[in-house]
Design a protein around this motif. Sequence first.
Motif, PDB file in Angstrom:
ATOM      1  N   ASN A 150      45.126  17.552  65.343  1.00 26.07           N
ATOM      2  CA  ASN A 150      43.698  17.140  66.526  1.00 26.07           C
ATOM      3  C   ASN A 150      43.980  18.298  67.697  1.00 26.07           C
ATOM      4  OD1 ASN A 150      41.070  17.507  66.141  1.00 26.07           O
ATOM      5  ND2 ASN A 150      41.223  15.243  67.212  1.00 26.07           N
ATOM      6  N   LEU A 151      44.362  19.106  67.926  1.00 22.32           N
ATOM      7  CA  LEU A 151      44.793  19.734  69.361  1.00 22.32           C
ATOM      8  C   LEU A 151      43.683  20.787  69.539  1.00 22.32           C
ATOM      9  CD1 LEU A 151      46.970  20.481  71.077  1.00 22.32           C
ATOM     10  CD2 LEU A 151      47.159  22.847  69.940  1.00 22.32           C
ATOM     11  N   GLN A 152      43.645  20.329  70.995  1.00 17.84           N
ATOM     12  CA  GLN A 152      41.466  20.511  71.794  1.00 17.84           C
ATOM     13  C   GLN A 152      42.420  21.768  72.569  1.00 17.84           C
ATOM     14  OE1 GLN A 152      38.951  20.078  70.598  1.00 17.84           O
ATOM     15  NE2 GLN A 152      39.997  18.498  68.845  1.00 17.84           N
ATOM     16  N   CYS A 153      41.434  21.938  73.556  1.00 18.97           N
ATOM     17  CA  CYS A 153      41.742  23.234  74.313  1.00 18.97           C
ATOM     18  C   CYS A 153      42.207  22.454  76.015  1.00 18.97           C
ATOM     19  CB  CYS A 153      40.451  23.759  75.143  1.00 18.97           C
ATOM     20  SG  CYS A 153      40.021  24.863  73.754  1.00 18.97           S
ATOM     21  N   PHE A 154      41.515  21.426  76.256  1.00 20.06           N
ATOM     22  CA  PHE A 154      42.003  20.226  77.108  1.00 20.06           C
ATOM     23  C   PHE A 154      43.196  19.156  76.810  1.00 20.06           C
ATOM     24  CE2 PHE A 154      37.701  21.121  77.292  1.00 20.06           C
ATOM     25  CZ  PHE A 154      37.867  22.984  78.678  1.00 20.06           C
ATOM     26  N   THR A 155      43.744  19.842  75.544  1.00 15.57           N
ATOM     27  CA  THR A 155      45.020  18.739  75.324  1.00 15.57           C
ATOM     28  C   THR A 155      46.185  19.542  76.317  1.00 15.57           C
ATOM     29  OG1 THR A 155      44.386  18.448  73.510  1.00 15.57           O
ATOM     30  CG2 THR A 155      47.224  18.148  73.535  1.00 15.57           C
ATOM     31  N   CYS A 156      45.867  20.463  76.502  1.00 10.99           N
ATOM     32  CA  CYS A 156      47.398  21.936  76.796  1.00 10.99           C
ATOM     33  C   CYS A 156      46.470  22.048  77.984  1.00 10.99           C
ATOM     34  CB  CYS A 156      46.998  22.740  76.078  1.00 10.99           C
ATOM     35  SG  CYS A 156      48.524  22.576  74.403  1.00 10.99           S
ATOM     36  N   HIS A 157      45.439  22.512  77.898  1.00 14.93           N
ATOM     37  CA  HIS A 157      44.582  22.819  80.074  1.00 14.93           C
ATOM     38  C   HIS A 157      43.409  21.989  80.973  1.00 14.93           C
ATOM     39  CE1 HIS A 157      45.370  27.173  78.321  1.00 14.93           C
ATOM     40  NE2 HIS A 157      44.625  26.973  77.353  1.00 14.93           N
ATOM     41  N   GLN A 158      44.074  22.264  81.416  1.00 16.58           N
ATOM     42  CA  GLN A 158      43.675  21.211  82.806  1.00 16.58           C
ATOM     43  C   GLN A 158      42.498  21.619  83.060  1.00 16.58           C
ATOM     44  OE1 GLN A 158      45.373  20.955  86.484  1.00 16.58           O
ATOM     45  NE2 GLN A 158      47.701  20.293  85.507  1.00 16.58           N
ATOM     46  N   GLY A 159      41.066  20.646  83.302  1.00 19.03           N
ATOM     47  CA  GLY A 159      39.645  20.885  82.773  1.00 19.03           C
ATOM     48  C   GLY A 159      39.238  22.487  83.693  1.00 19.03           C
ATOM     49  N   HIS A 160      39.094  21.904  85.057  1.00 19.49           N
ATOM     50  CA  HIS A 160      38.629  23.690  86.373  1.00 19.49           C
ATOM     51  C   HIS A 160      39.757  24.188  86.372  1.00 19.49           C
ATOM     52  CE1 HIS A 160      35.332  19.922  86.507  1.00 19.49           C
ATOM     53  NE2 HIS A 160      34.619  21.341  86.205  1.00 19.49           N
TER      54      HIS A 160
END
Length: 125
Positions: free
Chosen positions: A109-119
């Motif tokens: 269930n990989l989401q974008c913010f699993t790897c990337h920091q929010g801002h």
Amino acid sequence: MMNNKLGKILLALALGVFVLSAWQIQAGDGKAQGQKHPELDYSISCTECHEEVTPEIVAEWKSSKHGMMNFGCYMCHGDGQVEFKAKPDTEGCLSCHTGSPVDASKGGNLQCFTCHQGHTLKFHQ
């Protein structure tokens, strides 16, 4: 006797109208409270307030590729009037990044913010 029954019926109707009106007012307030900024002045930009309230977040955004391109906050968070997402979802990211080379099938269930920091949008370390 008849006037007493009529009085009770009218009282019950008045009470019902009062409860229904209070419920509608509460439902309207609940909708406004569901937004992060229910009394926001939309004539000013997000960064005008956030440079004072959360300067670290504005600095992170400015240093990111989105910030360098002046890619507005509303693109990920919504306009705040119709829609506001405190945490943007993957579908929002993919509306622009459809050609992403990420193979999410290996991450479950990989989401974008699993790897990337929010801002900053940089990878978590």
